[in-house]
Design a protein around this motif. Structure first.
Motif, mmCIF file in Angstrom:
data_model
loop_
_atom_site.group_PDB
_atom_site.id
_atom_site.type_symbol
_atom_site.label_atom_id
_atom_site.label_comp_id
_atom_site.label_asym_id
_atom_site.label_seq_id
_atom_site.Cartn_x
_atom_site.Cartn_y
_atom_site.Cartn_z
ATOM 1 N N LEU A 3 -60.749 191.259 -43.562
ATOM 2 C CA LEU A 3 -60.187 190.666 -42.286
ATOM 3 C C LEU A 3 -58.762 191.658 -41.959
ATOM 4 O O LEU A 3 -58.329 192.213 -42.729
ATOM 5 N N ASN A 4 -58.715 191.660 -40.706
ATOM 6 C CA ASN A 4 -57.404 192.692 -40.126
ATOM 7 C C ASN A 4 -56.258 191.700 -39.851
ATOM 8 O O ASN A 4 -56.346 190.936 -38.973
ATOM 9 N N PRO A 5 -55.260 191.773 -40.582
ATOM 10 C CA PRO A 5 -53.968 191.131 -40.499
ATOM 11 C C PRO A 5 -53.367 191.240 -38.891
ATOM 12 O O PRO A 5 -52.728 190.388 -38.484
ATOM 13 N N ALA A 6 -53.641 192.538 -38.441
ATOM 14 C CA ALA A 6 -53.169 192.818 -37.071
ATOM 15 C C ALA A 6 -53.742 192.056 -36.158
ATOM 16 O O ALA A 6 -53.619 192.281 -34.968
ATOM 17 N N ASP A 7 -55.324 191.590 -36.490
ATOM 18 C CA ASP A 7 -56.095 191.168 -35.314
ATOM 19 C C ASP A 7 -55.434 189.857 -34.834
ATOM 20 O O ASP A 7 -55.184 188.834 -35.783
ATOM 21 N N THR A 8 -55.296 189.560 -33.587
ATOM 22 C CA THR A 8 -54.536 188.538 -33.222
ATOM 23 C C THR A 8 -55.420 186.997 -32.980
ATOM 24 O O THR A 8 -55.077 186.221 -32.905
ATOM 25 N N ARG A 9 -56.880 187.632 -33.305
ATOM 26 C CA ARG A 9 -57.810 186.373 -32.916
ATOM 27 C C ARG A 9 -57.868 185.335 -34.523
ATOM 28 O O ARG A 9 -57.465 186.050 -35.505
ATOM 29 N N PRO A 10 -58.165 184.131 -34.462
ATOM 30 C CA PRO A 10 -58.088 183.337 -35.627
ATOM 31 C C PRO A 10 -59.157 183.942 -36.724
ATOM 32 O O PRO A 10 -60.138 184.772 -36.266
ATOM 33 N N LEU A 11 -58.771 183.643 -37.718
ATOM 34 C CA LEU A 11 -59.730 184.137 -39.111
ATOM 35 C C LEU A 11 -60.924 184.230 -39.023
ATOM 36 O O LEU A 11 -61.822 185.004 -39.306
ATOM 37 N N TYR A 12 -61.370 182.814 -38.625
ATOM 38 C CA TYR A 12 -62.720 182.451 -38.739
ATOM 39 C C TYR A 12 -63.615 183.346 -37.503
ATOM 40 O O TYR A 12 -64.793 183.538 -37.883
ATOM 41 N N GLN A 13 -62.841 183.426 -36.481
ATOM 42 C CA GLN A 13 -63.561 184.392 -35.289
ATOM 43 C C GLN A 13 -63.679 185.927 -36.201
ATOM 44 O O GLN A 13 -64.842 186.508 -35.507
ATOM 45 N N GLN A 14 -62.608 186.306 -36.463
ATOM 46 C CA GLN A 14 -62.878 187.628 -37.248
ATOM 47 C C GLN A 14 -64.039 187.836 -38.131
ATOM 48 O O GLN A 14 -64.790 188.665 -38.163
ATOM 49 N N LEU A 15 -64.059 186.776 -38.850
ATOM 50 C CA LEU A 15 -65.265 186.724 -39.868
ATOM 51 C C LEU A 15 -66.371 186.548 -39.326
ATOM 52 O O LEU A 15 -67.549 187.257 -39.697
ATOM 53 N N ALA A 16 -66.469 185.847 -38.225
ATOM 54 C CA ALA A 16 -67.936 185.595 -37.399
ATOM 55 C C ALA A 16 -68.096 186.939 -36.848
ATOM 56 O O ALA A 16 -69.375 187.224 -36.891
ATOM 57 N N SER A 17 -67.314 187.613 -36.218
ATOM 58 C CA SER A 17 -67.435 189.165 -35.883
ATOM 59 C C SER A 17 -68.129 190.144 -36.641
ATOM 60 O O SER A 17 -69.044 190.779 -36.621
ATOM 61 N N LEU A 18 -67.584 189.829 -38.049
ATOM 62 C CA LEU A 18 -67.702 191.079 -39.039
ATOM 63 C C LEU A 18 -69.315 190.573 -39.672
ATOM 64 O O LEU A 18 -70.108 191.496 -39.631
ATOM 65 N N LEU A 19 -69.595 189.243 -39.589
ATOM 66 C CA LEU A 19 -71.024 188.946 -40.296
ATOM 67 C C LEU A 19 -71.863 189.097 -38.832
ATOM 68 O O LEU A 19 -73.135 189.489 -39.273
ATOM 69 N N ARG A 20 -71.482 188.769 -37.870
ATOM 70 C CA ARG A 20 -72.270 189.217 -36.652
ATOM 71 C C ARG A 20 -72.909 190.742 -36.589
ATOM 72 O O ARG A 20 -74.070 191.027 -36.487
ATOM 73 N N ASP A 21 -72.034 191.569 -36.752
ATOM 74 C CA ASP A 21 -72.164 193.082 -36.817
ATOM 75 C C ASP A 21 -73.096 193.307 -37.904
ATOM 76 O O ASP A 21 -74.012 194.085 -37.785
ATOM 77 N N GLN A 22 -72.947 192.517 -39.127
ATOM 78 C CA GLN A 22 -74.110 192.814 -40.246
ATOM 79 C C GLN A 22 -75.306 192.457 -40.102
ATOM 80 O O GLN A 22 -76.165 192.892 -40.193
ATOM 81 N N ILE A 23 -75.491 191.556 -39.075
ATOM 82 C CA ILE A 23 -76.738 191.043 -38.763
ATOM 83 C C ILE A 23 -77.304 191.839 -37.856
ATOM 84 O O ILE A 23 -78.473 192.195 -37.865
#
Length: 257
Positions: A3-23
């Motif tokens: 997860l990117n600490p500089a990303d302003t999105r909530p952590l769960y949205q960051q994680l969802a984005s990472l997992l979505r990309d993997q799918i």
């Protein structure tokens, strides 16, 4: 994955984005078991609640399904290809020799079993239906409502509205499945479907639609309203179909002539 600490999105949205990309890239294959809450929270040094919220986002998008006691998995069922330009195709209908309607043909061509549950009633035409059928608002029209299934999963909702004087006492007014398709019945009645006009919009489902289609929270639907005209350019049917966004790819074949 981090997860990117500089990303302003909530952590769960960051994680969802990472997992979505993997799918979407195939790193997580269809049918693959998703990492557990514990595995992801430890790997990313985040809370289980963050992981849970991220997985819920992917469930709502139709990318992940959960099975009680087994965990979460990448969805294996690809969206059904809905060939709008072939739905109602007279040539396809004639090729089937009155044994299958075009919905059944499309579903079976993609390796699934088609089924429909229908009910019929006479109602007062709404302003929208009256406009499409060129009748007065409040005039009695027939409506045939269908829940359409593929392998026992509710796939679409389809409501067809007809001028009552055309379909009264025909097969269309019977709840039983019309094997040859309602377009064939209309042709038998002297009204050959000859031209279609489609209107497509996207929105969130109503509570009734979500219940009938077994939709998870957050899944949008496409609404296709097709007006059918006969050989004399008279409107003979308005077909409203509701297409869950996680279960369909809408396709058109367009002649460039």
């Amino acid at each position: 994955m981090s997860l990117n600490p500089a990303d302003t999105r909530p952590l769960y949205q960051q994680l969802a984005s990472l997992l979505r990309d993997q799918i979407r890239t195939g790193e997580l294959q269809p049918g693959a078991r998703m990492p557990t809450e514990g595995e992801l929270s430890q790997r990313l040094s985040t809370s289980r609640n963050t992981v849970r919220l991220a997985i819920d986002v992917l469930k709502k998008e139709g990318l992940v399904v959960s099975h009680q006691g087994r965990g979460s998995f990448v969805r294996t069922e690809p969206p059904l290809r809905y060939y709008a330009s072939l739905t109602g195709s007279r040539s396809r209908r004639l090729e089937a020799q009155r044994r299958k309607d075009t919905f059944t043909q499309q579903v079976e061509a993609q390796g699934k079993q088609a089924r429909q549950v229908s009910t019929v009633e006479v109602i007062a035409a709404t302003a929208e239906i009256a406009r499409h059928l060129s009748v007065g608002e409040g005039v009695s029209v027939a409506v045939r409502r269908r829940i359409m299934f593929a392998d026992d999963q509710p796939l679409q909702l389809g409501d067809s509205y007809y001028p009552l004087h055309i379909v009264e006492n025909s097969k269309i007014m019977d709840d039983a499945d019309v094997v040859e398709g309602t377009d064939q019945v209309l042709e038998d009645l002297g009204h050959t479907p000859s031209w279609y006009e489609d209107e497509i919009t996207w929105r969130m489902p109503t509570a009734e639609e979500a219940t009938k289609l077994h939709l998870s929270t957050g899944i949008p639907v496409g609404r296709l309203v097709r007006t059918t005209l006969d050989q004399d350019n008279n409107p003979i049917e308005v077909y409203e179909v509701i297409l869950p966004g996680d279960r369909h790819v809408l396709l058109y074949e367009v002649d460039a002539k």
